[in-house]
Design a protein around this motif. Structure first.
Motif, PDB file in Angstrom:
ATOM      1  N   ARG A   1       0.840  -1.200   0.000  1.00 58.78           N
ATOM      2  CA  ARG A   1       0.000   0.000   0.000  1.00 58.78           C
ATOM      3  C   ARG A   1       0.882   1.260   0.000  1.00 58.78           C
ATOM      4  NH1 ARG A   1      -5.080   1.723   2.104  1.00 58.78           N
ATOM      5  NH2 ARG A   1      -4.946   3.777   3.116  1.00 58.78           N
ATOM      6  N   SER A   2       1.918   1.258   0.833  1.00 60.23           N
ATOM      7  CA  SER A   2       2.807   2.418   0.917  1.00 60.23           C
ATOM      8  C   SER A   2       3.511   2.662  -0.418  1.00 60.23           C
ATOM      9  CB  SER A   2       3.827   2.202   2.026  1.00 60.23           C
ATOM     10  OG  SER A   2       4.761   3.249   2.069  1.00 60.23           O
TER      11      SER A   2
ATOM     12  N   ILE B   1       0.996   4.046  -3.002  1.00 57.34           N
ATOM     13  CA  ILE B   1       0.686   5.464  -2.758  1.00 57.34           C
ATOM     14  C   ILE B   1       1.865   6.346  -3.165  1.00 57.34           C
ATOM     15  CG2 ILE B   1       0.245   7.149  -0.941  1.00 57.34           C
ATOM     16  CD1 ILE B   1      -1.316   4.919   0.528  1.00 57.34           C
TER      17      ILE B   1
ATOM     18  N   ARG C   1       1.961   9.270  -6.006  1.00 59.72           N
ATOM     19  CA  ARG C   1       2.361  10.631  -5.661  1.00 59.72           C
ATOM     20  C   ARG C   1       3.492  11.103  -6.580  1.00 59.72           C
ATOM     21  NH1 ARG C   1       3.682   9.835  -0.735  1.00 59.72           N
ATOM     22  NH2 ARG C   1       1.672  10.337   0.191  1.00 59.72           N
TER      23      ARG C   1
ATOM     24  N   ALA D   1      -6.069  11.302  -3.454  1.00 55.59           N
ATOM     25  CA  ALA D   1      -5.557  10.230  -2.601  1.00 55.59           C
ATOM     26  C   ALA D   1      -4.046  10.380  -2.385  1.00 55.59           C
ATOM     27  CB  ALA D   1      -5.872   8.883  -3.233  1.00 55.59           C
TER      28      ALA D   1
ATOM     29  N   ARG E   1      -3.345  12.974   0.142  1.00 60.44           N
ATOM     30  CA  ARG E   1      -3.691  12.562   1.508  1.00 60.44           C
ATOM     31  C   ARG E   1      -2.882  11.366   1.994  1.00 60.44           C
ATOM     32  NH1 ARG E   1     -10.343  12.880   1.147  1.00 60.44           N
ATOM     33  NH2 ARG E   1     -10.469  15.134   0.703  1.00 60.44           N
ATOM     34  N   GLY E   2      -2.158  10.697   1.089  1.00 59.63           N
ATOM     35  CA  GLY E   2      -1.383   9.531   1.479  1.00 59.63           C
ATOM     36  C   GLY E   2      -2.232   8.306   1.710  1.00 59.63           C
ATOM     37  N   VAL E   3      -3.310   8.172   0.918  1.00 61.46           N
ATOM     38  CA  VAL E   3      -4.197   7.006   1.022  1.00 61.46           C
ATOM     39  C   VAL E   3      -4.370   6.412  -0.365  1.00 61.46           C
ATOM     40  CG1 VAL E   3      -5.400   7.963   3.029  1.00 61.46           C
ATOM     41  CG2 VAL E   3      -6.268   8.432   0.721  1.00 61.46           C
ATOM     42  N   MET E   4      -5.071   5.281  -0.429  1.00 61.99           N
ATOM     43  CA  MET E   4      -5.373   4.655  -1.705  1.00 61.99           C
ATOM     44  C   MET E   4      -6.569   5.340  -2.351  1.00 61.99           C
ATOM     45  SD  MET E   4      -3.156   2.223  -2.165  1.00 61.99           S
ATOM     46  CE  MET E   4      -3.910   1.150  -3.385  1.00 61.99           C
TER      47      MET E   4
ATOM     48  N   ASP F   1      -9.952   4.652  -1.022  1.00 60.97           N
ATOM     49  CA  ASP F   1     -10.313   5.215   0.281  1.00 60.97           C
ATOM     50  C   ASP F   1     -10.969   6.586   0.153  1.00 60.97           C
ATOM     51  OD1 ASP F   1      -9.143   2.984   1.434  1.00 60.97           O
ATOM     52  OD2 ASP F   1      -7.191   3.953   1.653  1.00 60.97           O
ATOM     53  N   VAL F   2     -10.964   7.154  -1.059  1.00 59.52           N
ATOM     54  CA  VAL F   2     -11.549   8.483  -1.274  1.00 59.52           C
ATOM     55  C   VAL F   2     -12.924   8.306  -1.908  1.00 59.52           C
ATOM     56  CG1 VAL F   2     -11.272  10.725  -2.397  1.00 59.52           C
ATOM     57  CG2 VAL F   2      -9.256   9.478  -1.578  1.00 59.52           C
TER      58      VAL F   2
END
Length: 466
Positions: A95-96, A99, A103, A146, A149-152, A155-156
């Motif tokens: 996941r990291s 993301i 980015r 996303a 925000r540092g999310v997948m 998740d938005v």
């Protein structure tokens, strides 16, 4: 009875006693202590400690370190008890990375273009990103939010206001249309990036203003430093920056002109006029007062006049020196005079002092033919075809600066001879003695008219009187 037989008979009794004592021990609570267990360690830590380190590293986002710690715990306590934690760390790492990749793709590239408004405000700015399979402007809007925000993206939610605002800007930059895989689209900058650019523009404009004030106050160095700090594209392209650059260039030229002016005058004061002329011309080209050239000319004329006057004075002074006793001073005066005339000749066009220089050069040539050595003796050149007495007499007359007086009288009219004739007789006698002491045959010298010789003679000082 033998010992072996005694032990054999006691064995049943021992068994019975043991059976009786066991219930008693049970009832009295006298359990035997359990065996001691030693907790395993690897590199000084237990499995629980390695798990704690893994959880801490995972919380900090250091997933590679977390994996290493949980795998170490598994080595300490082999089994499947850490499988769920291991899978969780791997999911977090994936996941990291996902993301971070999004980015970088949408926010990490070089800024492609910025459109500025008045005062350096950013009206529009974007960077380019590659369209991946299945993407649309809407999905890119979600991915961009996303990534910020540092999310997948999952998740938005679609109803998120930030997604709608980002989609509006994306459509303004690219149009409402379907995207082609692999094409480059414009992705807007985030507000923080726009604010940073605008702040940098304001700082650059402030530096330009400060540099202008420093220049007006005469502080060129500070103005230069402030101008060097203006790095932004917007500020460098403004009219204010162009005016500052023009003013700086003019100030630099003026400063250089002053430096060249001072250097030209210094060189002229040291009588290095060729260098002074070059510096003066360069100074005038840089904006110095053209009168500088006239000033250098005046200094040159004054120098030329001083050289000629000094050279003339040296010639006059040399003519008044007794050559026989002050020969070195006489010759130095002539050489100095000739050098001054040569320098003066080079200060102006044409030939002004040629005759004077030739005269002094001739005098130096004569001085070379008749020299007075350090011990006072005279060394005279006798050319071929000239006899000894003729050469010696010419040397004496040159050293005395006059022609020896003659009466034309001969023996027996000795009393009627001039003082010079009498002195000449004594002089030749001493010259003969000097030649003899030097190992020369004076008779041969007297008859050596065809030979080119260098004669050594007595100094005539003290022989001849006016």
């Amino acid at each position: 009875m033998r010992r072996h037989d005694r032990l054999t008979r006691l064995l049943p009794v021992a068994v019975l006693l043991a059976g009786v004592l066991i219930p008693v021990l049970v009832r009295s609570g006298g359990d035997a202590p359990p065996p001691e267990t030693v907790e395993r360690r690897l590199r000084g830590k237990t499995a629980r400690e390695w798990v704690a380190l893994a959880e801490r590293a995972s919380a900090e986002g250091a997933h590679a370190r977390a994996l290493a710690c949980i795998k170490t715990a598994e080595k300490v306590e082999p089994g499947t008890q850490y499988a769920e934690r291991l899978a969780g760390i791997r999911r977090a790492r994936w996941r990291s990375r996902t993301i971070a990749a999004e980015r970088t793709r949408l926010r990490g590239g070089e800024i492609d273009a910025v459109e500025y408004g008045a005062g350096g405000n950013v009206e529009s700015a974007w960077r380019l990103a590659v369209v991946l399979p299945g993407e649309s402007l809407w999905s890119l809007a979600r991915s961009a939010v996303a990534a910020d925000r540092g999310v997948m993206p999952a998740d938005v939610p679609d109803a998120d206001p930030d997604v709608h605002r980002t989609w509006d800007v994306l459509t303004d930059l690219n149009g409402v249309r379907e995207l082609e895989v692999g094409e480059l689209i414009r992705v807007p900058l985030i507000d923080a990036e726009r604010a940073a650019i605008e702040a940098a523009n304001r700082s650059d404009l402030a530096r330009i203003d400060q540099a202008g004030r420093a220049l007006a106050a005469g502080d060129l160095e500070v103005a230069r430093e402030l101008r060097a700090e203006v790095a932004g594209v917007y500020a460098s392209g403004t009219a204010a920056c162009a005016d500052l650059d023009a003013a700086l260039a003019a100030a630099v030229r003026a400063e250089r002109a002053r430096e060249l002016d001072a250097a030209a005058r210094a060189e002229a004061a040291e009588h290095r006029f060729s260098r002074a002329d070059s510096l003066a011309l360069a100074a005038v080209e840089m904006g110095a007062d053209p009168s500088l050239l006239h000033g250098v000319d005046l200094l040159r004329d004054a120098r030329e006049e001083a050289l000629v006057v000094e050279a003339y004075d040296l010639i006059v002074a040399a003519e008044e020196l007794p050559r026989a006793t002050r020969y070195a001073e006489f010759r130095d005066s002539l050489e100095r005079s000739h050098s001054l005339l040569t320098e003066a000749e080079g200060l102006s066009d044409g030939v002004q002092y040629g005759r004077a220089s030739m005269l002094v050069a001739g005098m130096l040539e004569d001085a070379e033919k008749v020299r007075v050595a350090g011990d006072g003796t005279v060394v005279a050149a006798k050319p071929a075809g000239v006899d000894y007495t003729e050469a010696a007499r010419a040397a004496v007359e040159w050293l005395l600066g006059r022609t020896l007086a003659t009466s034309g009288k001969q023996f027996p009219h000795h009393a009627e001879k001039t003082a010079d004739e009498l002195a000449w007789a004594r002089y030749l006698a001493d010259a003969s003695e000097m030649a003899r002491r030097g190992g020369a045959d004076f008779a041969s010298l007297l008859t050596s008219s065809e030979s080119e010789l260098e004669l050594t003679l007595p100094n005539p000082d003290g022989y001849f009187t006016e």
